[in-house]
Write an enzyme that holds these catalytic residues in place. Sequence first.
Site, short mmCIF file in Angstrom:
data_model
loop_
_atom_site.label_atom_id
_atom_site.label_comp_id
_atom_site.label_asym_id
_atom_site.label_seq_id
_atom_site.Cartn_x
_atom_site.Cartn_y
_atom_site.Cartn_z
N GLU A 13 66.73 5.98 -40.42
CA GLU A 13 66.06 4.30 -40.49
C GLU A 13 65.99 4.31 -41.92
O GLU A 13 64.97 4.94 -42.22
CB GLU A 13 65.44 3.99 -39.30
CG GLU A 13 64.94 2.41 -39.61
CD GLU A 13 66.17 1.62 -39.33
OE1 GLU A 13 67.33 1.99 -39.08
OE2 GLU A 13 66.25 0.43 -39.81
N GLU A 15 68.02 -3.71 -48.94
CA GLU A 15 68.13 -2.11 -49.09
C GLU A 15 69.60 -1.78 -49.55
O GLU A 15 69.86 -0.91 -50.37
CB GLU A 15 67.96 -1.32 -47.90
CG GLU A 15 66.39 -1.41 -47.47
CD GLU A 15 65.42 -1.23 -48.57
OE1 GLU A 15 65.69 -0.49 -49.49
OE2 GLU A 15 64.38 -1.78 -48.31
N ASP A 35 63.17 -1.92 -36.73
CA ASP A 35 62.95 -0.71 -35.90
C ASP A 35 63.76 -0.71 -34.87
O ASP A 35 64.46 0.06 -34.10
CB ASP A 35 61.78 -0.06 -36.01
CG ASP A 35 61.20 0.23 -37.24
OD1 ASP A 35 61.87 0.41 -38.42
OD2 ASP A 35 60.04 0.32 -37.64
P1 AMP Z 1 62.33 -5.95 -40.67
O1 AMP Z 1 61.78 -6.83 -41.29
O2 AMP Z 1 63.04 -4.95 -41.34
O3 AMP Z 1 61.46 -5.26 -39.62
O4 AMP Z 1 63.41 -6.59 -39.64
C1 AMP Z 1 63.30 -7.91 -39.57
C2 AMP Z 1 64.68 -8.32 -38.47
O5 AMP Z 1 64.21 -8.52 -37.47
C3 AMP Z 1 65.63 -9.33 -39.10
O6 AMP Z 1 66.67 -8.85 -39.97
C4 AMP Z 1 65.97 -10.09 -37.93
O7 AMP Z 1 67.18 -9.52 -37.66
C5 AMP Z 1 65.07 -9.77 -36.95
N1 AMP Z 1 64.09 -10.80 -36.69
C6 AMP Z 1 63.07 -11.27 -37.75
N2 AMP Z 1 62.50 -12.37 -37.24
C7 AMP Z 1 62.90 -12.34 -35.73
C8 AMP Z 1 62.62 -13.50 -34.69
N3 AMP Z 1 61.71 -14.38 -34.95
N4 AMP Z 1 63.23 -13.33 -33.67
C9 AMP Z 1 63.89 -12.28 -33.34
N5 AMP Z 1 64.57 -11.36 -34.24
C10 AMP Z 1 63.82 -11.50 -35.65
#
Ligand code: AMP
Length: 452
Positions: free
Chosen positions: A262, A292, A435
């Site tokens: 990851e 990324e 994650d």
């Molecule tokens: P990270 O910021 O790398 O932890 O990943 C965020 C990811 O979580 C995003 O790419 C979305 O696919 C998912 N995500 C973000 N906000 C939401 C939300 N409110 N509900 C469901 N999935 C979310």
Amino acid sequence: MLDEVRGLSAYTAYNANVDAIVNLKAEIVQNLIDSFGADEIRRRIEEYPREIREPLDFVARLIHALKTGKPMAVPLTNEEMHRWFDETFKYDMERIGGQAGIIANLMAGLKVKKVIAYTPFLPKRLAELFRRGVLYPVVEEGKLKLRPIQEAYREGDPLKVNRIFEFRKGMKFKLGDEVIEVPHSGRFIVSSRFESISRIETRDELRPFLPEIGRQVDGAILSGYQGLRLQYSDGKDANYYLRKAKEDIMALKEADIKVHVEFASIQDRKLRKKVVTNIFPLVDSVGMDEAEIAYILSVLGYRDLADRIFTYNRIEDAILGGMIILDELNFEILQVHTIYYLMYITHRDNPLNEDELAKSLEFGTTLAAARASLGDITKPEDYEVGLKVPFNERSDYVKLRFEEAKRKLRMREYKVVVVPTRLVSNPVSTVGLGDTISTGTFLSYIALLRRH
Ligand code: AMP
């Protein structure tokens, strides 16, 4: 799918830390100002310290963050200051942070068959934040033992605490004669960055047992390489730790298990390139977000495409970039998560067909939606909550753009699968969602491979 995923055993390493949260109140801030003095603080804000070496550095950067209302993160480089923070603030909550920590607790919440988590440092305060069921590998009388992680802590191990100061819009305090009103809600993060916690490795005594750990699991999820340094005071360097990291991966893979990395952002271009070129070719699966992709392309020499992704954020550029990364570093499957869609890119000869790959991505976004709705996954049934969350409102747009990209790009040598995300409109928490997606997609990918 959930039952198949729960039938798997997994290993995760290397990064976990304590996230200590403080909900800032005006009087806490006012007390800090009164004890350090408005003029002193103003002078230090002018100097704008890039890292926190003493309390005044912290107070200055905090007040600056409150004044602007912008979220900021500043590294703490003086380990002695743990004490000052712990004596000065009462934490409203402590929870686990770091990818391996979050992933271990998520898998334990889902009650997957066996969860083994490893961090090179395991102080008590950290060990206690892991969920029941997580096992920690130790060597006793020359043999590998898996102990409940809460009992396996070592006194005196270095501690990584990230302190998160949350502030609310409208909070008012005085800096000398100046009245400051916080313009936006946000958070100010003080992240620990000491050399003692940046030796990301498997300890010598455990390393010989990695093949045995590999035989006890179906997959491994590795993360934390972003915590490495280019140089260490004892003369070791990132190359040294990356050589060790490669040995770890090969040892785990002796049992022919799948290994996922990851990826998290690495500011330093040199270190980013080293991690990517050393680690990716040895693993099966890599997960990352679309930013990324651009950062990695930029160190691989694809600056124009990287800039295009940053500027326009188009699916077709993300696909092209993903195919380049998969090819240049030659691993099995790339998973990309963005706010509106998740994507897999594999080579054409991947044993899973497009429908199966889509199922795996759907499992990932459903799990993330469950976590966003509930704040955490504490039991397997929580997954069902995710099934009730609708796919986001741009799903049709995503599909349209994907079809367009298929017509434009040469994709014959690959399987590219895109599914829209399920988005929770008022998430309880967004910590660890990336994650969660990666854990869900990787475990369901392994489960689906099992069906073949
Ligand atoms: P990270 O910021 O790398 O932890 O990943 C965020 C990811 O979580 C995003 O790419 C979305 O696919 C998912 N995500 C973000 N906000 C939401 C939300 N409110 N509900 C469901 N999935 C979310």
